[in-house]
Design an enzyme around this catalytic site. Structure first.
Site, PDB file in Angstrom:
ATOM      1  N   CYS A   2       0.825  -1.203   0.000  1.00 13.33           N
ATOM      2  CA  CYS A   2       0.000   0.000   0.000  1.00 13.33           C
ATOM      3  C   CYS A   2       0.862   1.257   0.000  1.00 13.33           C
ATOM      4  CB  CYS A   2      -0.874   0.034   1.243  1.00 13.33           C
ATOM      5  SG  CYS A   2      -1.815  -1.458   1.505  1.00 13.33           S
ATOM      6  N   ARG A  27       4.666   0.274  -6.803  1.00 14.77           N
ATOM      7  CA  ARG A  27       4.669  -0.656  -5.667  1.00 14.77           C
ATOM      8  C   ARG A  27       3.612  -1.746  -5.829  1.00 14.77           C
ATOM      9  NH1 ARG A  27       6.310   2.386  -0.624  1.00 14.77           N
ATOM     10  NH2 ARG A  27       4.826   1.071   0.460  1.00 14.77           N
ATOM     11  N   TRP A  74      -3.122  -2.427  -1.396  1.00 18.87           N
ATOM     12  CA  TRP A  74      -2.795  -3.757  -1.888  1.00 18.87           C
ATOM     13  C   TRP A  74      -3.449  -4.699  -0.889  1.00 18.87           C
ATOM     14  CZ3 TRP A  74       0.116  -8.300  -1.118  1.00 18.87           C
ATOM     15  CH2 TRP A  74       0.348  -9.037  -2.298  1.00 18.87           C
ATOM     16  N   ASN A 100      -1.457   1.272   6.204  1.00 20.96           N
ATOM     17  CA  ASN A 100      -0.654   0.180   5.629  1.00 20.96           C
ATOM     18  C   ASN A 100      -0.341  -0.777   6.761  1.00 20.96           C
ATOM     19  OD1 ASN A 100      -0.604   1.770   3.394  1.00 20.96           O
ATOM     20  ND2 ASN A 100       1.593   2.188   3.444  1.00 20.96           N
ATOM     21  N   GLY A 101      -0.349  -2.074   6.501  1.00 17.71           N
ATOM     22  CA  GLY A 101       0.004  -3.041   7.544  1.00 17.71           C
ATOM     23  C   GLY A 101      -1.183  -3.897   7.934  1.00 17.71           C
ATOM     24  N   GLU A 481      15.107 -25.231  -7.610  1.00 19.88           N
ATOM     25  CA  GLU A 481      14.795 -23.796  -7.590  1.00 19.88           C
ATOM     26  C   GLU A 481      16.050 -22.970  -7.908  1.00 19.88           C
ATOM     27  OE1 GLU A 481      12.313 -22.068  -7.801  1.00 19.88           O
ATOM     28  OE2 GLU A 481      12.805 -20.098  -6.994  1.00 19.88           O
ATOM     29  N   LYS A 485      16.298 -20.448 -11.066  1.00 16.09           N
ATOM     30  CA  LYS A 485      16.632 -19.017 -10.931  1.00 16.09           C
ATOM     31  C   LYS A 485      17.780 -18.658 -11.855  1.00 16.09           C
ATOM     32  CE  LYS A 485      13.873 -17.654  -9.459  1.00 16.09           C
ATOM     33  NZ  LYS A 485      12.743 -18.282  -8.838  1.00 16.09           N
ATOM     34  N   GLU A 488      16.658 -18.716 -15.603  1.00 17.53           N
ATOM     35  CA  GLU A 488      15.679 -17.671 -15.922  1.00 17.53           C
ATOM     36  C   GLU A 488      16.324 -16.321 -16.198  1.00 17.53           C
ATOM     37  OE1 GLU A 488      12.994 -17.801 -12.427  1.00 17.53           O
ATOM     38  OE2 GLU A 488      11.407 -17.694 -13.925  1.00 17.53           O
ATOM     39  N   HIS A 504      23.537 -41.747 -11.982  1.00 15.79           N
ATOM     40  CA  HIS A 504      22.753 -42.484 -12.976  1.00 15.79           C
ATOM     41  C   HIS A 504      22.702 -41.752 -14.331  1.00 15.79           C
ATOM     42  CE1 HIS A 504      21.545 -45.383  -9.975  1.00 15.79           C
ATOM     43  NE2 HIS A 504      21.269 -44.372  -9.163  1.00 15.79           N
ATOM     44  N   LYS A 603       5.556 -12.168 -15.841  1.00 19.71           N
ATOM     45  CA  LYS A 603       5.389 -12.322 -14.398  1.00 19.71           C
ATOM     46  C   LYS A 603       4.220 -13.249 -14.088  1.00 19.71           C
ATOM     47  CE  LYS A 603       6.194 -11.698 -10.090  1.00 19.71           C
ATOM     48  NZ  LYS A 603       7.208 -12.646  -9.589  1.00 19.71           N
TER      49      LYS A 603
HETATM   50  O1  M6R Z   1       2.159 -16.823 -10.048  1.00 18.82           O
HETATM   51  P1  M6R Z   1       2.546 -18.287  -9.938  1.00 18.82           P
HETATM   52  O2  M6R Z   1       3.238 -18.600  -8.652  1.00 18.82           O
HETATM   53  O3  M6R Z   1       1.407 -19.204 -10.199  1.00 18.82           O
HETATM   54  O4  M6R Z   1       3.601 -18.493 -11.110  1.00 18.82           O
HETATM   55  C1  M6R Z   1       4.102 -19.769 -11.386  1.00 18.82           C
HETATM   56  C2  M6R Z   1       5.302 -19.684 -12.306  1.00 18.82           C
HETATM   57  O5  M6R Z   1       4.942 -19.113 -13.530  1.00 18.82           O
HETATM   58  C3  M6R Z   1       6.433 -18.865 -11.681  1.00 18.82           C
HETATM   59  O6  M6R Z   1       6.837 -19.402 -10.451  1.00 18.82           O
HETATM   60  C4  M6R Z   1       7.649 -18.802 -12.608  1.00 18.82           C
HETATM   61  O7  M6R Z   1       8.250 -20.080 -12.685  1.00 18.82           O
HETATM   62  C5  M6R Z   1       8.626 -17.743 -12.131  1.00 18.82           C
HETATM   63  N1  M6R Z   1       9.176 -17.052 -13.235  1.00 18.82           N
HETATM   64  C6  M6R Z   1       9.710 -18.299 -11.272  1.00 18.82           C
HETATM   65  O8  M6R Z   1      10.715 -17.395 -10.973  1.00 18.82           O
END
Ligand code: M6R
Length: 608
Positions: A2, A27, A74, A100-101, A481, A485, A488, A504, A603
């Site tokens: 917010c 934000r 938000w 906010n909060g 993960e 990262k 990506e 394997h 996103k």
């Molecule tokens: O909004 P969501 O958590 O459902 O999104 C899922 C994936 O699209 C998301 O985690 C994607 O893999 C990201 N780019 C990971 O960094």
């Protein structure tokens, strides 16, 4: 997150407030509102959606007055509707408040006020606070705000005005940022310096437990006992763009560094220390109903799928509940075996991912009970599931998910704790688990304090095109993960593997040019992963290890190590992932990549 803006001075307030809110749009928010005070009362205008919708609403009829407050919300309590948007008013509609909060004891205060005849229009904790201030008001807004804040638990940044004191604005903070802008014959309050910069660079940073009273003569800072506090006026040197990212070079880095706070927010209000269990009331199931399912299916995509895998380890080990974790995109087309005895948990930061949404719809249609672990309040998944919990991690702007991941794991830990306590866990184990959860935000901070060490490690990746990430047990999903990262945002090809599975097949890839990142905290499989590190070394591989503080054995074997504090085995992913997030960030920056908007990625993936 917010945004708050407040103004007292000679200029018309409404347009100035709208401009200030616009500065804070980056934000993230889902509704907005303003309140302007003049001789006749307080005029409030608010609208769901983007600021442009509020601007359209007030076009040609901006409320008149030279004192006012504005807010972008938000959502945390209640959907992003115009009724839930701020400002909120007290019972008589004379006092307007923005916040906010999260007020943690809002439920109890609401019940108390209802008994005294108060009725509420919105679902928000903020309206409860506005009513509380109104109920304590006896002609002095400063006194009433201080008295109300002495009664509330939780976090807040607030700004309050009253029709009965048209020259006064009161603001206060605890756990939510708030600064005072000192202009030439005019004064501001804002949650974010970006809202003030075009008017003044002279600011006062309020600390927790402090309150400021602005009027046309100036300002005074007080504590909640209304005792005087002297504060220094500082000069802001940063430019606007830097401030929007809080001084960080990228949103991703900002979000990585926000994790002590975002994680605390996910846990806030859920932990019952005495009973050694978690509340998580939003799942809308009694303990017996929760324990009565035959199995759990977790469905998600990308990073959220990885957190689901960690949930599988936690739920099976601690709650003895059978769990399967499914890619949502596969689940929806697989004729899945789910029925009324299956609890299906969808995990999604955005709450809009098309595959996850479709999977949950499919599960619901087959009679399963659906829950959502979602960050964005009011999102489609949050609205369609039969229960769940919000992550309260705050808006995540960087495309690479970071703080949402740790909050998802924490939310899964809360559900695990509640279920485990009903099925198999003792009260003492429950209390120990809570203690470990409560320690995590500080432990994350200790890791972040060593970010420079990770920056150094990142140089080992110079010129590399491939990397392998290995982990065992609950840290295998962390390996996945970490690899995700890296690929990506730096476009380096990376694979995550269970460390023992390496022999394997992937072991064929290992040579002197292959960096191998091994997640090896001191846990139940420590001895096993030491052997896996030896296997990599025997083939000339270069090992970068994430280990526990004081682990000399791995330090001797690896080319480089980064240490993390110790916690319960099942909670290590929340710590071990932090250096991996930082690592990919620094590698990507060194390669000149667009960290916040990597190529080809969105996103929120709202298409199949
Ligand atoms: O909004 P969501 O958590 O459902 O999104 C899922 C994936 O699209 C998301 O985690 C994607 O893999 C990201 N780019 C990971 O960094």
């Amino acid at each position: 997150m917010c945004g708050i803006i407040g103004y007292v001075g000679p200029r018309p307030a409404a347009q100035l407030l709208l401009d200030g809110l616009k500065r804070m749009e980056y934000r993230g928010y889902d509704s907005a509102g303003i309140a302007v005070v003049n001789g006749t009362g307080v005029t409030i205008e608010k609208a769901a959606g983007k600021l442009s919708q509020l601007e359209e609403l007030v076009q040609g009829r901006l409320p008149k007055g030279t004192l006012g407050i504005g807010h972008t919300r938000w959502a945390t309590h209640g959907a992003p509707t115009s009724t839930n948007a701020h400002p909120h008013t007290d019972l008589l509609g004379r006092i307007a408040l923005i916040h906010n909060g999260i007020i943690e004891n809002a439920g109890a205060i609401r019940t108390l006020l209802e008994k005294r005849g108060h009725t509420f229009r919105s679902e928000t904790d903020t309206e409860v606070l506005a009513h509380l201030v109104g109920s304590l008001y006896q002609g002095d807004l400063e006194e009433a705000v201080a008295a109300a804040l002495r009664e509330v638990d939780g976090a807040y940044g607030i700004a309050v005005v009253s029709a009965d004191e048209p020259d006064v604005l009161v603001a206060a903070r605890k756990g939510s940022p708030l600064i005072v802008g000192v202009g030439d014959g005019e004064w501001f309050v804002a949650s974010d310096a970006s809202a003030l910069l075009e008017h003044t660079r002279s600011v006062i940073y309020l600390d927790d437990g402090e309150m400021v009273v602005l009027n046309r003569q100036g300002y005074r800072v007080r504590d909640l006992q209304v005792r005087r506090i002297t504060k220094a006026v500082n000069q802001i040197e940063w430019d606007l763009e830097t401030i929007e990212r809080g001084g960080y070079e990228h949103f991703m880095l900002k979000e990585i560094f926000e994790q002590p706070e975002s994680l605390a927010n996910t846990l806030r209000g859920h932990l019952l220390d005495e009973e050694g269990t978690a509340r998580v009331t939003g799942i809308n199931l009694s303990d017996d109903e929760l324990a009565g399912f035959d199995r759990v299916v977790i469905t998600a995509c990308g990073t959220s799928w990885h957190s689901g895998l960690i949930g599988e380890y936690m739920l099976e080990e601690l709650a003895r509940m059978p769990v399967e974790v499914e890619y949502a995109s596969e689940f929806r087309y697989r004729n899945p075996v789910v029925d009324a005895a299956t609890l299906v948990i969808g995990i999604s930061q955005s709450g809009e991912t098309a595959d996850t949404l479709a999977a949950l719809r499919e599960a619901k249609q087959r009679g399963a009970r659906t829950l959502g672990l979602v960050n964005v309040v009011g999102s489609t998944i949050a609205r369609e599931v039969q229960g769940g919990t919000y992550l309260h991690a705050g808006p995540e702007v960087g495309v690479a998910s970071t703080k949402a991941f740790t909050s998802q794991v924490a939310a899964l830990a809360l559900i695990t704790l509640r279920l485990a306590r009903r099925r198999s866990m003792s009260i003492l184990q429950g209390r120990q688990f809570i203690q470990a959860l409560r320690a995590l935000p500080d432990q994350i901070q200790r890791i972040l304090d060593k970010a420079d060490e990770v920056r150094q490690l990142a140089t080992l990746f110079e010129g590399k095109r491939n990397a392998l990430y290995l982990g065992r047990g609950v840290n295998f999903p962390v390996a996945l993960e970490g690899a995700l990262k890296l690929k990506e945002i730096s476009y380096i090809h990376a694979e995550g593997y269970p460390a023992a599975e390496m022999k394997h097949g992937p072991i064929a890839l290992i040579d002197e040019s292959m960096p191998v990142v091994v997640i090896a905290p001191r846990d139940a499989v420590h001895a096993k992963i030491v052997s896996n590190i030896e296997e990599v070394r025997a083939r000339g591989g270069r090992v970068i290890a994430i280990t526990s503080d004081g682990d000399g054995e791995i330090a001797r074997l690896a080319e480089a190590t980064f240490t993390i504090p110790e916690t319960l085995d099942l909670l290590t992913p929340i710590l071990s992932v932090i250096p991996l997030q930082l690592f990919s960030y620094y590698v990507a920056v060194a390669r000149g990549c667009n960290v916040d908007q990597p190529r080809n990625l969105a996103k929120s993936v709202t298409v199949e």
